[in-house]
Design a protein around this motif. Structure first.
Motif, PDB file in Angstrom:
ATOM      1  N   ARG A  32     -11.645 -12.545  -3.177  1.00 17.16           N
ATOM      2  CA  ARG A  32     -10.576 -12.296  -2.249  1.00 17.16           C
ATOM      3  C   ARG A  32      -9.680 -11.201  -3.064  1.00 17.16           C
ATOM      4  O   ARG A  32      -8.457 -11.184  -2.577  1.00 17.16           O
ATOM      5  CB  ARG A  32      -9.713 -13.625  -1.978  1.00 17.16           C
ATOM      6  N   THR A  33     -10.026 -10.389  -3.925  1.00 14.39           N
ATOM      7  CA  THR A  33      -9.118  -9.323  -4.300  1.00 14.39           C
ATOM      8  C   THR A  33     -10.172  -8.339  -4.845  1.00 14.39           C
ATOM      9  O   THR A  33     -11.342  -8.262  -5.255  1.00 14.39           O
ATOM     10  CB  THR A  33      -8.513 -10.119  -5.654  1.00 14.39           C
ATOM     11  N   GLU A  84      -6.788  -3.770  -7.161  1.00 11.41           N
ATOM     12  CA  GLU A  84      -5.511  -4.540  -6.757  1.00 11.41           C
ATOM     13  C   GLU A  84      -5.617  -5.359  -7.880  1.00 11.41           C
ATOM     14  O   GLU A  84      -4.501  -5.707  -8.606  1.00 11.41           O
ATOM     15  CB  GLU A  84      -5.543  -5.269  -5.601  1.00 11.41           C
ATOM     16  N   PHE A  85      -6.781  -5.928  -8.356  1.00  9.55           N
ATOM     17  CA  PHE A  85      -6.791  -7.070  -9.461  1.00  9.55           C
ATOM     18  C   PHE A  85      -6.220  -6.357 -10.822  1.00  9.55           C
ATOM     19  O   PHE A  85      -5.287  -7.018 -11.429  1.00  9.55           O
ATOM     20  CB  PHE A  85      -8.157  -7.320  -9.649  1.00  9.55           C
ATOM     21  N   ASP A 125       2.021 -14.707 -10.259  1.00  4.63           N
ATOM     22  CA  ASP A 125       0.523 -14.723  -9.944  1.00  4.63           C
ATOM     23  C   ASP A 125      -0.084 -15.683 -10.707  1.00  4.63           C
ATOM     24  O   ASP A 125       0.328 -16.021 -11.864  1.00  4.63           O
ATOM     25  CB  ASP A 125      -0.034 -13.439  -9.996  1.00  4.63           C
ATOM     26  N   TYR A 170     -10.255 -15.633  -9.283  1.00  4.14           N
ATOM     27  CA  TYR A 170      -9.237 -15.321  -8.160  1.00  4.14           C
ATOM     28  C   TYR A 170      -8.053 -15.016  -8.988  1.00  4.14           C
ATOM     29  O   TYR A 170      -7.630 -15.326 -10.083  1.00  4.14           O
ATOM     30  CB  TYR A 170      -9.173 -16.801  -7.252  1.00  4.14           C
TER      31      TYR A 170
END
Length: 263
Positions: free
Chosen positions: A26-27, A31-32, A59, A108
């Motif tokens: 999901r990333t 972005e991670f 986060d 995640y």
């Protein structure tokens, strides 16, 4: 989580290198990296089968090791091996290393609201005081799942994996293929006791290494020496002397049970 907490809490993450981006969920890799670099680790905990690293940004870095994953804090600058998926360089001079031999785990990065929603969807923790025999019976009551599959359903009960589900059902004398809704109150009490007892013993032994599992310091676990049924197909039951059976019919996972005392 207990192993990596002391060296990980406090330092800042200077750089993140994603070597195997397919481990991310999901990333995207860019972005991670962007959201992690420059953050400071505030806490390290466990929820269900996850290591949860809370950052000062709010986060959560959530690591699900799966069967072959590991999370360790290492010293030195030696290059990571072929199984490394992510390397986090800390301003303490140490590195947090995620490895996964078969890459069946997941990593995640949840924003606060996303983590809260994810957390709400998980079942109760089996080692908390609020987890009682009555609560287990309630979790098993609905649906026609096999009891083993229900025990491993993270929405019903968080944190029980395949090895410990096998061991707890054997200890409680319950056939793993039975419908969960047919489990009696007395059986739920036995199963509750078995789950709690086996998880505590496994934690004290620092986990179970059948093949690839390693602790947060890179060592093998020790509970494999105490397994009663898991991995013992064809060998005699320690309780009734029947032979242990292996099947994949119940939930497509390796299910070990004794047909003599788990009728």
């Amino acid at each position: 989580a207990r192993d990596v907490r002391p060296p990980l809490v406090g330092p800042r993450i200077l750089a993140v290198t994603v070597l195997k981006p397919d481990i991310l969920r999901r990333t995207r890799r860019s972005e991670f990296v962007r959201r992690l670099e420059g953050t400071r680790v505030e806490s390290v905990a466990r929820r269900a089968k996850h290591v949860v690293v809370t950052l000062d940004s709010g986060d959560r870095l959530v690591v699900q090791p799966g069967m072959t994953g590991s999370l360790t804090v290492v010293h030195g600058t030696a290059p990571p091996d072929a199984y490394a998926t992510i390397v986090f360089a800390l301003d303490s001079g140490k590195r947090l290393l995620h490895r996964d031999v078969r890459r069946i785990g997941a990593v995640y990065l949840h924003a606060p609201a996303a983590w809260e929603a994810y957390d709400r969807d998980l079942g109760p923790e089996p080692l908390e005081r609020t987890f009682t025999p009555a609560r287990l019976a309630e979790a098993l009551r609905n649906g026609r799942l096999a009891v083993k599959k229900a025990v491993m359903d993270q929405h019903r009960l968080a944190g029980v994996g395949n090895i410990y589900a096998n061991e707890a059902l054997w200890s409680a004398g319950i056939d793993p293929s039975r419908e969960a809704r047919g489990i009696t109150a007395a059986e739920a009490r036995r199963l509750h006791s078995a789950i709690v007892r086996i998880l505590r013993r496994a934690i004290a032994s620092r986990g179970t290494t059948v093949r690839d599992y390693r602790t947060g310091t890179g060592e093998r676990g020790g509970y494999q020496r105490r397994l009663a049924v898991y991995g013992r197909a064809g060998r005699v039951c320690r309780r009734c002397r029947w032979r242990i059976v292996l099947t994949h019919v119940i939930d497509a996972r390796a299910t070990y049970f004794c047909p003599g005392c788990q009728r």
